[in-house]
Design a protein around this motif. Structure first.
Motif, PDB file in Angstrom:
ATOM      1  N   UNK A 160      41.452  99.390 -51.116  1.00 19.45           N
ATOM      2  CA  UNK A 160      41.672 100.635 -52.285  1.00 19.45           C
ATOM      3  C   UNK A 160      41.363  99.742 -53.382  1.00 19.45           C
ATOM      4  N   UNK A 161      41.447  99.879 -54.353  1.00 16.47           N
ATOM      5  CA  UNK A 161      41.910  99.531 -55.624  1.00 16.47           C
ATOM      6  C   UNK A 161      42.698 100.245 -56.346  1.00 16.47           C
ATOM      7  N   UNK A 162      43.578 100.468 -57.687  1.00 15.02           N
ATOM      8  CA  UNK A 162      43.875 100.811 -57.879  1.00 15.02           C
ATOM      9  C   UNK A 162      44.510 102.275 -57.902  1.00 15.02           C
ATOM     10  N   UNK A 163      45.114 102.368 -56.645  1.00 18.40           N
ATOM     11  CA  UNK A 163      45.620 103.912 -56.207  1.00 18.40           C
ATOM     12  C   UNK A 163      46.370 104.732 -57.510  1.00 18.40           C
ATOM     13  N   UNK A 164      46.261 106.031 -57.320  1.00 19.04           N
ATOM     14  CA  UNK A 164      47.396 106.895 -58.528  1.00 19.04           C
ATOM     15  C   UNK A 164      47.459 108.224 -58.137  1.00 19.04           C
ATOM     16  N   UNK A 165      48.338 108.797 -58.727  1.00 24.85           N
ATOM     17  CA  UNK A 165      48.927 110.187 -58.607  1.00 24.85           C
ATOM     18  C   UNK A 165      49.385 110.693 -59.588  1.00 24.85           C
ATOM     19  N   UNK A 166      49.181 111.939 -60.066  1.00 26.21           N
ATOM     20  CA  UNK A 166      49.595 112.996 -60.972  1.00 26.21           C
ATOM     21  C   UNK A 166      50.834 113.245 -60.510  1.00 26.21           C
ATOM     22  N   UNK A 167      51.368 113.203 -61.025  1.00 31.91           N
ATOM     23  CA  UNK A 167      53.345 113.781 -61.227  1.00 31.91           C
ATOM     24  C   UNK A 167      53.107 115.356 -60.961  1.00 31.91           C
ATOM     25  N   UNK A 168      51.663 115.654 -62.309  1.00 35.68           N
ATOM     26  CA  UNK A 168      51.947 117.389 -62.238  1.00 35.68           C
ATOM     27  C   UNK A 168      50.511 117.940 -61.493  1.00 35.68           C
ATOM     28  N   UNK A 169      50.237 116.768 -60.340  1.00 39.00           N
ATOM     29  CA  UNK A 169      49.448 117.787 -59.438  1.00 39.00           C
ATOM     30  C   UNK A 169      49.654 116.975 -57.584  1.00 39.00           C
ATOM     31  N   UNK A 170      50.710 117.768 -57.362  1.00 40.58           N
ATOM     32  CA  UNK A 170      51.261 117.139 -55.785  1.00 40.58           C
ATOM     33  C   UNK A 170      50.087 116.974 -54.959  1.00 40.58           C
ATOM     34  N   UNK A 171      48.802 117.831 -55.091  1.00 39.47           N
ATOM     35  CA  UNK A 171      47.764 118.411 -54.046  1.00 39.47           C
ATOM     36  C   UNK A 171      47.106 117.011 -53.661  1.00 39.47           C
ATOM     37  N   UNK A 172      46.511 115.954 -55.350  1.00 40.79           N
ATOM     38  CA  UNK A 172      45.974 115.380 -55.293  1.00 40.79           C
ATOM     39  C   UNK A 172      46.172 113.661 -55.651  1.00 40.79           C
TER      40      UNK A 172
END
Length: 511
Positions: A160-172
């Protein structure tokens, strides 16, 4: 005997005659229509043949999908044939998803040697909850501030490369990966299925979720927006070890069934293969605006503004000041706001906005204050969901969380000192009327006490250098967090001030 010998001959003659008659009936067809009038392609073009052709499976249905995603968790044995599989997961446990490249030789050459982007999300399976997904997730965010619904277990993941998570999208969550290399992603689901169940008597079944993966390739602008493949599976999430118990219960139930009944159910598979589905329709998830890098859910995703504690007094003071005076009771002027029955629909809309119920303003467009106050607890929960419904009901009924510590303070004046001195000398009876103010503490820290005292007397907290408590024989003891935590509830103090030696501030003395 002679008649018996002639019987086969008679059948042969009859069969020969029928063949000749049939050939004769076909011999004139081409002559009647004329040369070139008969064409097989014209016959196949008739609507009846086109209808049959459309019912045949197309090549696209038989093609091998470019990717395959395998969730390493067993499927339930209690699912009937031809129904979608169901997989049980434990809350917070890491589960592997294998990202497999199924392309044939020469298929999709444009992604060979390049990265693709996959987005994993946990969504609702039920259509009813899909319509109110935003409200459901906001309610979960309120009840679990700082937590996420879906996380990536980065240390266990491979490729896995460059994992990201948006704080406004808790389920993504999203990441890049190379299809030509081994890739395994470990995910953790932190919400349980019963959190979104309408609770009545306890023991209700949890709602099913879907784990969906959408994969995209780069376009000419080097943005990952061109859809390649989507697949999903149905899951239910239980509290830790609950999925194992549920799997065991289903297995035991199936073992007790008759052999004829068992044939109606699917076997349990060790892994769950995600089946092809339509891409997720919400295009806001597929954007190329910079999203924050992935970090731990407990220290990287701040609570959205306005999601603080309902008894956080500085925030309430600002809100009360902005509300119309006719909407506030006497208690609300002292940091708590209530909706009155006389409030108009416009006033009720404003009240909903001020109390962070904006997503439901459209539902209550024509509701006056009296209409909202007539709603029962069950009504509000059914309309808004369990999380926001309970919060709205408590706000309508004016239920406020009790502060952890209440302190009463009174500012000592020169007149009070003189009256106190006369009373101690026995010269006159004490008839001075002292007015105390209430200070409500939540954090039980010296910093919070300093801010509340400064707010009470309309000064800046920087003007207060230190806070002391007068001890035995008149000594001054520095007030610390530990001392405040040992204060008795509703303790009373008289405040005295003393000029600080090192700066222009003042020391506060609690007597």
């Amino acid at each position: 005997m002679a008649w018996a010998l002639k019987l086969p001959l008679t059948d042969e003659v009859i069969e020969s005659g029928l063949v000749q008659d049939f050939d004769a009936s076909l011999s004139g067809i081409g002559q009647e229509l004329g040369a070139g009038a008969y064409s097989m392609s014209d016959v196949l073009a008739l609507p009846i043949f086109k209808q049959e052709e459309s019912n045949l499976p197309s090549d696209s249905e038989n093609k091998i999908l470019p990717f395959q995603y395998v969730l390493c968790a067993a499927t339930s044995p209690a699912i009937k044939l031809h129904d979608e599989t169901l997989t049980y997961l434990n809350q917070g446990q890491s589960y592997e998803i294998r990202m497999l490249d199924n392309r044939k030789l020469g298929e999709l050459p444009e992604i060979t040697g390049k990265m693709v982007k996959s987005i994993i999300r946990v969504v609702f399976h039920d259509r009813r909850l899909q319509y109110t997904e935003h409200q459901q997730l906001e309610g979960w965010r309120w009840n679990r501030p700082g937590d996420r619904i879906l996380d990536l277990d980065i240390p266990m993941s491979v490729g896995m490369v460059d994992p990201r998570a948006n704080p406004t999208q808790l389920n993504t969550v999203e990441f890049l990966w190379d299809p030509s290399k081994r890739t395994s992603v470990f995910i953790q689901v932190h919400c349980i299925s019963t959190e979104f169940t309408m609770r009545k008597h306890g023991g209700e079944k949890g709602v099913p979720f879907r784990i969906q993966i959408d994969t995209f390739k780069e376009n000419d602008g080097e943005e990952y927006t061109e859809h390649l493949h989507s697949a999903s599976c149905q899951v239910k999430v239980f509290k830790p070890k609950g999925a194992d118990r549920k799997q065991k219960t289903d297995r035991e139930k199936m073992e007790k069934r008759a052999p004829q009944e068992k044939e109606k159910y699917q076997p349990s598979y060790e892994t769950t293969i995600l089946t092809e589905c339509s891409p997720w329709p919400e295009v806001t998830y597929v954007n190329n605006s910079p999203s924050p890098g992935f970090n731990s859910s407990h220290n990287s995703f701040p609570v959205a503004e306005g999601n603080g504690s309902p008894s956080h007094q500085p925030e309430l003071v600002v809100q009360v000041a902005d509300l119309p005076s006719h909407l506030l009771t006497r208690d609300s002027e002292s940091l708590h706001q209530n909706l009155l029955p006389a409030a108009t629909p416009q006033d009720a809309q404003q009240w909903l906005h001020r109390n962070r119920f904006s997503p439901f303003c459209r539902l209550f467009t024509n509701f006056s204050g009296a209409d909202l106050l007539k709603l029962t607890r069950e009504d509000v929960i059914q309309i808004c969901g369990p999380a926001d419904g309970i919060r709205l009901f408590n706000a309508l009924k004016g239920r406020v969380v009790r502060p952890r510590l209440t302190v009463y303070v009174c500012q000592e004046s020169q007149q009070a000192r003189e009256q106190q001195q006369k009373h101690e000398n026995g010269d006159a009876a004490s008839s001075t009327f002292f007015v105390y103010h209430a200070i409500y503490l939540e954090d039980l820290t010296a910093v919070e006490l300093t801010e509340k005292i400064a707010q009470l007397f309309n000064i800046s907290p920087r003007q207060i250098s230190q806070i002391f408590k007068q001890g035995p024989t008149g000594i001054h003891v520095l007030v610390s967090d530990e001392m405040i935590q040992n204060f008795q509830d509703e303790v009373c103090f008289v405040l005295d001030t003393m000029k600080a030696e090192t700066n222009d501030g003042y020391h506060i003395i609690l007597k």
